[in-house]
Design an enzyme around this catalytic site. Structure first.
Site, PDB file in Angstrom:
ATOM      1  N   LYS A 189      55.344 -12.362 -14.192  1.00 24.65           N
ATOM      2  CA  LYS A 189      55.591 -11.935 -12.812  1.00 24.65           C
ATOM      3  C   LYS A 189      57.077 -11.988 -12.477  1.00 24.65           C
ATOM      4  O   LYS A 189      57.588 -11.112 -11.788  1.00 24.65           O
ATOM      5  CB  LYS A 189      54.811 -12.814 -11.829  1.00 24.65           C
ATOM      6  CG  LYS A 189      53.333 -12.488 -11.760  1.00 24.65           C
ATOM      7  CD  LYS A 189      52.702 -13.125 -10.522  1.00 24.65           C
ATOM      8  CE  LYS A 189      51.203 -12.935 -10.495  1.00 24.65           C
ATOM      9  NZ  LYS A 189      50.547 -13.713  -9.446  1.00 24.65           N
TER      10      LYS A 189
ATOM     11  N   LYS B   6      44.931  -6.820  -9.276  1.00 23.22           N
ATOM     12  CA  LYS B   6      45.046  -6.482  -7.855  1.00 23.22           C
ATOM     13  C   LYS B   6      46.344  -5.736  -7.584  1.00 23.22           C
ATOM     14  O   LYS B   6      46.382  -4.831  -6.770  1.00 23.22           O
ATOM     15  CB  LYS B   6      45.040  -7.768  -7.014  1.00 23.22           C
ATOM     16  CG  LYS B   6      43.699  -8.435  -6.894  1.00 23.22           C
ATOM     17  CD  LYS B   6      43.677  -9.285  -5.624  1.00 23.22           C
ATOM     18  CE  LYS B   6      42.583 -10.317  -5.653  1.00 23.22           C
ATOM     19  NZ  LYS B   6      43.076 -11.657  -6.039  1.00 23.22           N
TER      20      LYS B   6
ATOM     21  N   LYS C 174      45.017  -5.982 -18.280  1.00 17.20           N
ATOM     22  CA  LYS C 174      43.847  -6.413 -17.495  1.00 17.20           C
ATOM     23  C   LYS C 174      43.830  -5.697 -16.151  1.00 17.20           C
ATOM     24  O   LYS C 174      44.894  -5.333 -15.617  1.00 17.20           O
ATOM     25  CB  LYS C 174      43.844  -7.936 -17.320  1.00 17.20           C
ATOM     26  CG  LYS C 174      44.882  -8.450 -16.384  1.00 17.20           C
ATOM     27  CD  LYS C 174      44.637  -9.860 -15.894  1.00 17.20           C
ATOM     28  CE  LYS C 174      45.697 -10.088 -14.825  1.00 17.20           C
ATOM     29  NZ  LYS C 174      45.829 -11.292 -14.182  1.00 17.20           N
TER      30      LYS C 174
HETATM   31  P1  TYM Z   1      43.182 -14.185  -8.464  1.00 16.95           P
HETATM   32  O1  TYM Z   1      43.092 -14.043  -6.978  1.00 16.95           O
HETATM   33  O2  TYM Z   1      44.211 -13.409  -9.193  1.00 16.95           O
HETATM   34  O3  TYM Z   1      41.777 -13.826  -9.117  1.00 16.95           O
HETATM   35  C1  TYM Z   1      40.545 -14.389  -8.673  1.00 16.95           C
HETATM   36  C2  TYM Z   1      39.632 -14.599  -9.875  1.00 16.95           C
HETATM   37  O4  TYM Z   1      39.409 -13.349 -10.538  1.00 16.95           O
HETATM   38  C3  TYM Z   1      39.660 -13.504 -11.945  1.00 16.95           C
HETATM   39  N1  TYM Z   1      40.184 -12.234 -12.478  1.00 16.95           N
HETATM   40  C4  TYM Z   1      39.626 -11.552 -13.486  1.00 16.95           C
HETATM   41  N2  TYM Z   1      38.547 -11.803 -14.248  1.00 16.95           N
HETATM   42  C5  TYM Z   1      38.220 -10.879 -15.203  1.00 16.95           C
HETATM   43  N3  TYM Z   1      38.944  -9.748 -15.411  1.00 16.95           N
HETATM   44  C6  TYM Z   1      40.030  -9.458 -14.672  1.00 16.95           C
HETATM   45  N4  TYM Z   1      40.708  -8.329 -14.882  1.00 16.95           N
HETATM   46  C7  TYM Z   1      40.423 -10.383 -13.654  1.00 16.95           C
HETATM   47  N5  TYM Z   1      41.436 -10.411 -12.752  1.00 16.95           N
HETATM   48  C8  TYM Z   1      41.275 -11.548 -12.035  1.00 16.95           C
HETATM   49  C9  TYM Z   1      40.697 -14.607 -12.029  1.00 16.95           C
HETATM   50  O5  TYM Z   1      40.701 -15.210 -13.299  1.00 16.95           O
HETATM   51  C10 TYM Z   1      40.234 -15.541 -10.933  1.00 16.95           C
HETATM   52  O6  TYM Z   1      39.216 -16.397 -11.414  1.00 16.95           O
HETATM   53  N6  TYM Z   1      45.541 -18.526  -9.114  1.00 16.95           N
HETATM   54  C11 TYM Z   1      44.262 -17.943  -8.842  1.00 16.95           C
HETATM   55  C12 TYM Z   1      43.622 -18.434  -7.562  1.00 16.95           C
HETATM   56  C13 TYM Z   1      43.513 -19.919  -7.420  1.00 16.95           C
HETATM   57  C14 TYM Z   1      42.565 -20.734  -8.077  1.00 16.95           C
HETATM   58  C15 TYM Z   1      42.800 -22.055  -7.581  1.00 16.95           C
HETATM   59  C16 TYM Z   1      41.560 -20.489  -9.007  1.00 16.95           C
HETATM   60  C17 TYM Z   1      44.272 -20.700  -6.617  1.00 16.95           C
HETATM   61  N7  TYM Z   1      43.844 -22.011  -6.705  1.00 16.95           N
HETATM   62  C18 TYM Z   1      42.047 -23.143  -8.032  1.00 16.95           C
HETATM   63  C19 TYM Z   1      40.787 -21.581  -9.456  1.00 16.95           C
HETATM   64  C20 TYM Z   1      41.053 -22.880  -8.951  1.00 16.95           C
HETATM   65  C21 TYM Z   1      44.436 -16.428  -8.699  1.00 16.95           C
HETATM   66  O7  TYM Z   1      45.468 -15.943  -8.338  1.00 16.95           O
HETATM   67  O8  TYM Z   1      43.291 -15.715  -8.854  1.00 16.95           O
END
Ligand code: TYM
Length: 339
Positions: free
Chosen positions: A115, A200, A197
């Site tokens: 990033k 968003k 992947k």
């Molecule tokens: P975020 O908001 O990017 O994504 C949310 C969840 O979606 C999963 N994910 C995917 N899984 C499969 N294929 C994909 N292409 C894909 N893109 C996203 C992510 O792995 C995630 O599970 N840092 C985290 C949010 C967070 C968090 C936490 C997660 C903050 N605190 C504590 C677990 C525990 C994030 O930005 O996820």
């Protein structure tokens, strides 16, 4: 005696469009296992601030995501659903964890490297992001963290931070969490480029992602345009050449919950990739239509949404705030006198 239920924590950012990767990699599994666990699901708005945001948009997206998570089946009677910034422990406890986390641990995070390479000016919060995430998890004594593959390294860092605190202060204060990665859907790839992947930040690019609010026509169009290969074999495969087909089959598998053999049997009579794409689009539309209908209902009643989020925040605060107060004491801070 009933075995003690495992504690689960997971989070999702309210910015960008929630897409099929988020649903299959995370949210669908959160909803499916609710009965078996004690669950905390968090809309991590503080994490979203690690890149510049439009305030009005962030506010809208936060409520919209809450409605979407409820529509996906997160049940407030079984799970605590809340907004991260509603619970003071997250930002406050993050500072405490910052003061025991070596800088080198953060600099080697692959997501930070990726990033930050794409930005001219990198905010301090972006580097600190995994510490905030570690706090999210460990302030709730979570045993399990259901996430997609891309978050595994961050959960491993949360383990390291918890262990470091425990060893510095010579007590088993934090539970050491485990990442839980689903067997299917852990890494949904972009339809326009199956080597990256689904993300968003690219969800606005035509044909990249299936957004959970896309209408059936849009979903059909995106699958129709999906990049495949010049062959005609419908098989699961690690061959980079076949990444597109593999991704489509993986999506079908995760949505239907079928085994690889069952999936292949479903496509035995398919006439080429055109058929494959049509059938994957059909199961996706079938899964998303009821979610979209529930989402519209929930968005029509913002007062009810806010009421549910207030209850969630209260339940979450009752766990995390005392935990962070205890941490302060352990670290030698003087707690204010109770009036
Ligand atoms: P975020 O908001 O990017 O994504 C949310 C969840 O979606 C999963 N994910 C995917 N899984 C499969 N294929 C994909 N292409 C894909 N893109 C996203 C992510 O792995 C995630 O599970 N840092 C985290 C949010 C967070 C968090 C936490 C997660 C903050 N605190 C504590 C677990 C525990 C994030 O930005 O996820």
């Amino acid at each position: 005696m009933e075995p003690t239920k495992k504690r689960v924590f997971s989070g999702i950012q309210p910015t960008g469009n929630i897409h099929l990767g988020n649903y299959l990699g995370a949210v669908k599994n959160w909803a499916a296992k609710q009965d078996e666990k004690i669950n905390y699901f968090c809309i991590v708005d503080l994490h979203s601030l690690t890149v510049p945001q439009d305030p009005a948009d962030l506010r809208f997206q936060t409520r919209s995501l809450a409605a979407m998570l409820l529509a996906c089946g997160i049940d407030p009677a079984k799970s605590t659903l809340f907004i991260q910034s509603h619970v003071r422990a997250h930002a406050e406890g993050c500072w405490l964890l910052n003061c025991i986390t070596p800088l080198g641990w953060l600099q080697r995070m692959t997501q930070f490297k990726d990033k930050s390479a794409k930005q001219e000016s990198v905010l301090t919060g972006l580097l600190d992001y995994p510490v905030l995430m570690a706090g999210d998890i460990i302030f709730y004594d979570a045993n399990e963290v259901p996430v997609g593959e891309d978050q595994k390294q961050h959960v491993e860092l949360a383990r390291d931070i918890a262990q470091r605190f425990n060893s510095l202060y010579e007590q088993e204060f934090f539970v050491i969490p485990e990442p839980v990665i689903p067997e299917a859907g852990a890494r949904v790839m972009g339809l326009d480029d199956p080597t990256v992947k689904m993300s968003k930040s690219l969800a606005h690019v035509r044909g990249h992602a299936i957004r959970l609010l896309d209408d059936p026509k849009e979903i059909e169009r995106s699958f129709k345009r999906a990049v495949t290969d010049s062959g005609n074999e419908i098989v699961f495969s690690d061959d980079p050449e076949k990444a597109g087909v593999n991704n489509l089959l993986g999506i079908y598998k995760a949505i239907t919950g079928k085994s690889e053999a069952e999936v292949l049997a479903d496509f035995a009579d398919a006439r080429g990739y055109g058929d494959l794409k049509k059938r994957v689009a059909a199961v996706t539309i079938e899964a998303l239509l009821p979610i979209q209908a529930r989402y519209q209902q929930l968005m029509a009643d913002p007062a009810e949404l806010d009421r549910l989020l207030a209850i969630g925040a209260e339940q979450a605060a009752a766990v995390a705030n005392p935990k962070v107060d205890q941490m302060k004491e352990i670290m030698g801070l003087v707690l204010p006198q109770q009036k």
